[in-house]
Design a protein around this motif. Structure first.
Motif, PDB file in Angstrom:
ATOM      1  N   ASP A  55       9.832 -11.050  53.687  1.00 30.53           N
ATOM      2  CA  ASP A  55       9.791 -12.514  53.602  1.00 30.53           C
ATOM      3  C   ASP A  55       9.055 -12.892  52.320  1.00 30.53           C
ATOM      4  OD1 ASP A  55       9.771 -15.215  54.061  1.00 30.53           O
ATOM      5  OD2 ASP A  55       8.468 -15.150  55.815  1.00 30.53           O
ATOM      6  N   CYS A  58       5.831 -15.967  51.862  1.00 35.56           N
ATOM      7  CA  CYS A  58       5.750 -16.153  53.319  1.00 35.56           C
ATOM      8  C   CYS A  58       4.726 -17.175  53.761  1.00 35.56           C
ATOM      9  CB  CYS A  58       5.447 -14.817  53.989  1.00 35.56           C
ATOM     10  SG  CYS A  58       3.833 -14.126  53.535  1.00 35.56           S
ATOM     11  N   THR A  64       7.964 -14.997  58.991  1.00 35.19           N
ATOM     12  CA  THR A  64       7.773 -13.554  59.125  1.00 35.19           C
ATOM     13  C   THR A  64       7.510 -13.173  60.570  1.00 35.19           C
ATOM     14  OG1 THR A  64       6.612 -13.714  56.995  1.00 35.19           O
ATOM     15  CG2 THR A  64       6.598 -11.571  58.086  1.00 35.19           C
ATOM     16  N   GLY A  79       5.565  -9.750  54.936  1.00 36.87           N
ATOM     17  CA  GLY A  79       5.514 -10.993  54.182  1.00 36.87           C
ATOM     18  C   GLY A  79       4.715 -10.781  52.914  1.00 36.87           C
TER      19      GLY A  79
END
Length: 286
Positions: A55, A58, A64, A79
């Protein structure tokens, strides 16, 4: 993937300072407001396409964590973000919930990502702030297996998103020194031009680039509107260093301009965005 600190630049200063702290303080409001986008990204991730997910940008970790919960033991969700204050919240949420997600402090433009270590890259408004998008997406492409995908959501133009630009228009007569947004980024509307986005992804080595416009209804409690306006966006950032008289005068004018978005106890608006996807092609041989 090493967890080295992100290099210091203007974006890093912003997201580790005023902007990052504002997102931390307004986390619940923003997570609720952007829930529809989280739902879209979670629905697009499946164990069938591989459970290794990164991600990008994030933030405080909502997307995430949602993906990690969906994939469960079959997945590996990471993330990455340049904002340590936001990541501290993300890590605390993961620990509190017992969700198997990991968070890394780093700049996706240059962070040492293990080659071919992910099946899917996702992002909810986390990719428009790169100083060098081609460098960033080239680095990210290297972290995806052959045939892996990137799927992310970015804002279309400011003119198509009046909710996101009303504050600065209303404040302009009172704050002539307010910085004007740059149309070519880095910033919220850096990916407004679809031809530019397609070109930079192709220059970064991605294939099968597709941009699809989506218009998504968003909402948050009206009682949070003034706090939202006083912390976020160009006006909110400017007001952090303003005197109380200026803050009161500007917030009064800005809040009045948002009356059109208020419906009962909620603030409602339509977010005009791009749903963008691309594929990491197979490496040519010979």
């Amino acid at each position: 993937m090493s967890a080295t600190n992100a290099p210091e630049n203007e974006q890093s200063k912003m997201w580790n300072g005023t902007s990052g702290n504002a997102w931390v303080d307004l986390r619940e409001v923003l997570d609720g407001m952007f829930q529809p986008f989280e739902d879209l990204l979670v629905a697009a991730v499946s164990p069938d396409s591989g459970g290794r997910v990164l991600d990008i940008g994030c933030g405080t970790g909502a997307t995430t964590l949602a993906v990690a919960r969906k994939l469960g033991a079959k997945g590996r969700c990471v993330g990455i973000d340049i904002s340590e204050p936001m990541l501290a919240v993300a890590r605390a949420r993961a620990e509190q919930d017992g969700t198997p997600a990991r968070f890394v402090h780093g700049d996706p433009q240059s962070h040492g990502l293990e080659p071919a270590s992910f099946d899917v890259l996702i992002s909810r408004f986390g990719v428009m702030f790169f100083d060098d998008p081609v460098r960033a997406f080239t680095n990210l492409r290297g972290a995806v297996r052959e045939g892996g995908e990137v799927r992310f959501i970015a804002w279309r133009s400011g003119s198509e998103n009046p909710f996101m630009t009303t504050a600065e228009r209303a404040a302009a007569p009172l704050l002539p020194e307010l910085p004007v947004r740059k149309s070519d980024g880095p910033g919220q509307f850096a990916f407004a031009d679809p031809s530019r986005v397609q070109a930079l992804l192709e220059q970064s080595g991605w294939a099968d680039v597709e941009l699809r416009p989506i218009d998504v209804n968003c909402a948050f409690p009206e009682k949070e509107l003034v706090r939202y306006l006083s912390r976020l966006g160009p006006v909110g950032s400017f007001l952090q260093g303003a005197d109380e008289q200026t803050r009161t005068r500007v917030l009064g004018a800005v809040r009045a301009a948002f009356e059109t978005f208020v419906q009962g106890e909620e603030v409602r608006f339509t977010a005009a965005c791009w749903w963008i996807s691309a594929r990491a092609p197979a490496t040519s041989v010979g």
